[in-house]
Design an enzyme around this catalytic site. Structure first.
Site, PDB file in Angstrom:
ATOM      1  N   PRO A 276      -4.706  18.921  -4.992  1.00  0.00           N
ATOM      2  CA  PRO A 276      -4.137  17.979  -5.955  1.00  0.00           C
ATOM      3  C   PRO A 276      -3.175  17.006  -5.291  1.00  0.00           C
ATOM      4  O   PRO A 276      -2.430  17.381  -4.379  1.00  0.00           O
ATOM      5  CB  PRO A 276      -3.382  18.883  -6.935  1.00  0.00           C
ATOM      6  CG  PRO A 276      -3.023  20.092  -6.124  1.00  0.00           C
ATOM      7  CD  PRO A 276      -4.098  20.259  -5.082  1.00  0.00           C
ATOM      8  N   ARG A 278      -2.227  13.538  -7.278  1.00  0.00           N
ATOM      9  CA  ARG A 278      -1.598  12.818  -8.392  1.00  0.00           C
ATOM     10  C   ARG A 278      -0.791  13.737  -9.304  1.00  0.00           C
ATOM     11  O   ARG A 278       0.312  13.396  -9.705  1.00  0.00           O
ATOM     12  CB  ARG A 278      -2.689  12.132  -9.213  1.00  0.00           C
ATOM     13  CG  ARG A 278      -2.158  11.129 -10.216  1.00  0.00           C
ATOM     14  CD  ARG A 278      -3.268  10.668 -11.162  1.00  0.00           C
ATOM     15  NE  ARG A 278      -4.447  10.230 -10.494  1.00  0.00           N
ATOM     16  CZ  ARG A 278      -4.709   8.953 -10.135  1.00  0.00           C
ATOM     17  NH1 ARG A 278      -3.855   8.011 -10.420  1.00  0.00           N
ATOM     18  NH2 ARG A 278      -5.837   8.649  -9.519  1.00  0.00           N
ATOM     19  N   TYR A 318      -6.609  -1.487 -10.352  1.00  0.00           N
ATOM     20  CA  TYR A 318      -7.413  -0.660 -11.266  1.00  0.00           C
ATOM     21  C   TYR A 318      -7.140  -0.972 -12.738  1.00  0.00           C
ATOM     22  O   TYR A 318      -7.523  -0.171 -13.602  1.00  0.00           O
ATOM     23  CB  TYR A 318      -7.097   0.827 -11.071  1.00  0.00           C
ATOM     24  CG  TYR A 318      -7.039   1.326  -9.657  1.00  0.00           C
ATOM     25  CD1 TYR A 318      -8.184   1.404  -8.872  1.00  0.00           C
ATOM     26  CD2 TYR A 318      -5.833   1.764  -9.102  1.00  0.00           C
ATOM     27  CE1 TYR A 318      -8.119   1.884  -7.578  1.00  0.00           C
ATOM     28  CE2 TYR A 318      -5.765   2.252  -7.812  1.00  0.00           C
ATOM     29  CZ  TYR A 318      -6.914   2.310  -7.059  1.00  0.00           C
ATOM     30  OH  TYR A 318      -6.853   2.788  -5.789  1.00  0.00           O
ATOM     31  N   CYS A 346       2.513 -14.776  -5.364  1.00  0.00           N
ATOM     32  CA  CYS A 346       1.797 -15.979  -5.790  1.00  0.00           C
ATOM     33  C   CYS A 346       0.344 -15.695  -6.141  1.00  0.00           C
ATOM     34  O   CYS A 346      -0.583 -16.184  -5.482  1.00  0.00           O
ATOM     35  CB  CYS A 346       1.855 -17.008  -4.674  1.00  0.00           C
ATOM     36  SG  CYS A 346       3.535 -17.245  -4.128  1.00  0.00           S
ATOM     37  N   GLU A 347       0.109 -14.857  -7.117  1.00  0.00           N
ATOM     38  CA  GLU A 347      -1.242 -14.548  -7.592  1.00  0.00           C
ATOM     39  C   GLU A 347      -1.137 -14.149  -9.043  1.00  0.00           C
ATOM     40  O   GLU A 347      -0.215 -13.403  -9.396  1.00  0.00           O
ATOM     41  CB  GLU A 347      -1.827 -13.333  -6.853  1.00  0.00           C
ATOM     42  CG  GLU A 347      -2.109 -13.559  -5.420  1.00  0.00           C
ATOM     43  CD  GLU A 347      -3.048 -12.508  -4.844  1.00  0.00           C
ATOM     44  OE1 GLU A 347      -3.855 -11.918  -5.578  1.00  0.00           O
ATOM     45  OE2 GLU A 347      -2.955 -12.299  -3.629  1.00  0.00           O
TER      46      GLU A 347
HETATM   47  N1  LLP Z   1      -9.148  15.368  -2.240  1.00  0.00           N
HETATM   48  C1  LLP Z   1      -9.923  14.336  -1.904  1.00  0.00           C
HETATM   49  C2  LLP Z   1     -11.044  14.550  -0.992  1.00  0.00           C
HETATM   50  C3  LLP Z   1      -9.657  13.043  -2.416  1.00  0.00           C
HETATM   51  O1  LLP Z   1     -10.444  12.028  -2.088  1.00  0.00           O
HETATM   52  C4  LLP Z   1      -8.562  12.857  -3.293  1.00  0.00           C
HETATM   53  C5  LLP Z   1      -8.238  11.544  -3.836  1.00  0.00           C
HETATM   54  C6  LLP Z   1      -7.761  13.992  -3.614  1.00  0.00           C
HETATM   55  C7  LLP Z   1      -8.094  15.217  -3.066  1.00  0.00           C
HETATM   56  C8  LLP Z   1      -6.581  13.899  -4.524  1.00  0.00           C
HETATM   57  O2  LLP Z   1      -6.957  13.535  -5.800  1.00  0.00           O
HETATM   58  P1  LLP Z   1      -5.881  13.540  -6.998  1.00  0.00           P
HETATM   59  O3  LLP Z   1      -5.498  14.953  -7.292  1.00  0.00           O
HETATM   60  O4  LLP Z   1      -4.732  12.739  -6.537  1.00  0.00           O
HETATM   61  O5  LLP Z   1      -6.605  12.896  -8.133  1.00  0.00           O
HETATM   62  N2  LLP Z   1      -5.548   5.237  -5.354  1.00  0.00           N
HETATM   63  C9  LLP Z   1      -6.145   5.751  -6.573  1.00  0.00           C
HETATM   64  C10 LLP Z   1      -6.548   7.198  -6.442  1.00  0.00           C
HETATM   65  C11 LLP Z   1      -7.493   7.473  -5.294  1.00  0.00           C
HETATM   66  C12 LLP Z   1      -7.868   8.916  -5.145  1.00  0.00           C
HETATM   67  C13 LLP Z   1      -8.646   9.146  -3.893  1.00  0.00           C
HETATM   68  N3  LLP Z   1      -8.931  10.506  -3.580  1.00  0.00           N
HETATM   69  C14 LLP Z   1      -5.175   5.538  -7.718  1.00  0.00           C
HETATM   70  O6  LLP Z   1      -4.107   4.970  -7.515  1.00  0.00           O
HETATM   71  O7  LLP Z   1      -5.473   5.896  -8.851  1.00  0.00           O
END
Ligand code: LLP
Length: 421
Positions: A276, A278, A318, A346-347
Site C-alpha cells: 500500500p 496511498r 488526473y 502559466c497554463e
Molecule cells: N505496487 C505497485 C506495483 C504499484 O504500481 C503501485 C502504484 C502501488 C503498489 C501502490 O499503490 P497505492 O496503494 O498507492 O494505490 N500517481 C497516481 C497513482 C499511481 C499509482 C502507481 N502505482 C496518483 O496520484 O493517483
C-alpha cells in the site's frame, strides 16, 4: 481518520497550529502527521493479523527519508520501483531483506545494484526480464528470489491512468501464459521461484475487483503447486482507495480488505505481502498554501494561491479532487460562493478546482489541500523555476523540516554552462 483538526478555530496538524509552521517555513509547504502514518500502518497490520504477512510501503507515494525511517521503525518493508528508490530505502536503514523491487522496466544496472545490495524479492513482469535477471544473478554467483507479476485481466474500475490489471495494460504476465512462464523460470539457474505477485490498480473504492483477482490468483497458486513450484508467498500489490472528500461514500476499510484476503487466499498457507502507498500516506499529509490575490473575472472569480501544478500535479494530471479548506475555520453563518482555485503557473491546466464553494478569502490567508500526503511531493517539479516546496513532519507538539526549500542559488548552480559559451 487523520490528525488534522480545527482547534479553537485554527487547523492543526496533531498539536501544532498550521499558521505556526507557515510562519517558520513560509508557504507553500507539505505537512505530514506522524500519528496518522502510524495509524494507517497499524490498520493494515491488524487487518492481516493471524496470517503471516509483511506490509511493504510503496515509497513511490511518499519517499521522504524521514517517512521511510518512520516506516522502517514500524517494521514495514518497502516496495521500490527504481535503483534510486532502493538506494534511498537503504539510506533510511531498511535492510535488503525487507525491500521488494517492482516495475516493468528494470535496467541491468538496477538489477545488479539490488542483487548485490540484498533484496527480498523481484517482482518480474516479463520473460525477457526473467532471462536477464537469471543471467546477471548467475554472473554474481547468486539466485534471485522471484515472484512473477500476473496480470489477472480484471477491471479495477478506477481512473484509466492508474488502472493496471487489464490485459491491455503494459503490466505483468497474462494469466493465460502464467504456467508456461513459471516453467521457464524454474528452469533458469539464476532464479528461485518463491511466489506470485499482482497489482491491479490504484485508488480502488470497491472490493469486488480485488476479490475477483485474488480468486484467480488462488486458483493459479494451486495449479502452480501441482506443477511442482514451491509457491510460498503472495504479493497482492497496493491499491486500496482513500476518501478524497468528506462528503462522498467512504471506500472500504483495511479491515474489510483483510477479510477478503483471508477468505480468498487464507487456505493456501502462504505469506501475504501487500504494497500500500496511498492509504498509508494520502490522508497523512496536507499541502498548505497562501492566497496571493482574489481576482474578479468576468462571470467568475479566481482565488490565486501560491501553490501550483508543479507542487501538486494530481488535479491537472488526473482531474483529481482535493478538498481545499481555509486554515482559519469560518464562522458558522459565513456565506460560501463558487470560485476557481488556481496557481500562478502559466497554463490553464494549473487549476486546482473550478467553481468550488469557498468562504470569502483575502490575500495572505492560508488554505490547506487535504489528502496530499501521497503522490504529492514525489510528483512535484521545478517547472517555472519554482523551488520544490518544503516538507514538514509533525509529531504531537513538535515539528521538523524534513526537506528544506532550496534557495534560488542552489537551483541555479545545479546547471552547468559549457566553456564555449
Ligand atoms: N505496487 C505497485 C506495483 C504499484 O504500481 C503501485 C502504484 C502501488 C503498489 C501502490 O499503490 P497505492 O496503494 O498507492 O494505490 N500517481 C497516481 C497513482 C499511481 C499509482 C502507481 N502505482 C496518483 O496520484 O493517483
Amino acid at each position: 481518520m487523520d490528525h488534522f483538526i480545527y482547534r479553537n478555530g485554527v487547523l492543526h496538524a496533531e498539536d501544532v497550529a498550521l499558521p505556526d509552521i507557515a510562519a517558520a517555513v513560509g508557504t507553500p509547504f507539505y505537512v505530514y502527521s506522524e500519528a496518522t502514518f502510524r495509524r494507517h500502518f497499524v490498520l493494515f497490520d491488524e487487518a492481516l493479523a493471524g496470517m503471516d504477512h509483511m506490509i511493504c510501503f510503496a515509497m513511490k507515494a511518499n519517499g521522504n527519508l524521514a517517512i521511510l525511517k518512520l516506516m522502517n521503525n514500524l517494521g514495514a518493508g518497502i516496495d521500490v520501483v527504481s535503483g534510486g528508490e532502493y538506494a534511498k530505502a537503504r539510506a533510511a536503514g531498511v535492510p535488503g531483506e525487507r525491500i521488494v523491487f517492482s516495475g516493468v522496466g528494470k535496467t541491468r544496472a538496477e538489477i545488479s545494484q539490488t542483487l548485490q545490495g540484498g533484496i527480498r524479492q523481484f517482482n518480474v513482469e516479463s520473460e525477457p526480464e526473467l532471462r536477464r535477471l537469471s543471467e546477471i544473478a548467475m554472473g554474481l554467483g547468486l539466485r534471485a528470489p522471484v515472484a512473477l507479476r500476473i496480470n489477472p485481466d480484471v477491471d479495477a474500475r478506477t481512473h484509466a491512468k492508474i488502472s493496471t490489471g487489464k490485459s491491455e495494460n503494459k503490466f505483468g504476465i497474462p494469466i493465460s501464459k502464467a504456467r508456461k512462464v513459471y516453467a521457464e523460470a524454474a528452469s533458469l539457474p539464476g532464479i528461485e521461484v518463491i511466489g506470485v505477485d499482482l497489482h491491479i490498480g490504484s485508488q480502488l473504492t470497491d472490493l469486488a475487483p480485488f476479490e475477483t483477482a485474488f480468486e484467480k490468483i488462488a486458483a493459479l497458486a494451486l495449479a502452480l503447486r501441482d506443477d511442482g513450484h514451491n509457491i510460498r508467498r503472495l504479493d497482492l500489490g497496493g491499491g486500496l482507495g482513500i476518501p478524497y472528500t468528506h462528503t462522498n461514500s467512504a471506500p472500504p476499510l483495511p479491515l474489510e480488505y483483510g477479510a477478503v484476503v483471508r477468505r480468498t487466499l487464507g487456505h493456501l498457507g502462504c505469506e501475504i505481502e501487500i504494497e500500500p502507498g496511498r492509504l498509508i500516506a494520502g490522508n497523512a499529509g496536507l499541502l498548505v498554501s497562501s492566497v496571493i490575490y482574489m481576482k474578479e473575472g468576468e462571470g467568475r472569480n479566481f482565488l490565486i494561491v501560491d501553490a501550483a501544478m508543479n507542487d501538486l500535479v494530481r488535479p491537472a494530471m488526473y482531474e483529481a479532487h482535493h478538498d481545499i479548506v481555509p486554515v482559519l475555520e469560518p464562522y458558522p453563518a459565513t456565506p460560501y460562493a463558487p470560485i476557481d482555485i488556481v496557481g500562478p503557473v502559466c497554463e490553464t491546466g494549473d487549476t486546482f478546482a473550478t467553481q468550488r464553494e469557498m468562504p470569502p478569502l483575502g490575500a495572505d490567508e492560508l488554505v490547506a489541500f487535504r489528502s496530499a500526503g501521497a503522490y504529492g511531493a514525489v510528483m512535484s517539479s521545478e517547472y517555472n523555476m519554482r523551488p520544490l516546496i518544503p516538507e514538514v513532519l509533525v509529531s504531537q507538539d513538535q515539528f521538523a523540516v524534513i526537506r528544506p526549500r532550496p534557495s534560488f542559488d542552489e537551483m541555479i548552480n545545479r546547471d552547468k554552462v559549457p566553456e564555449w559559451l
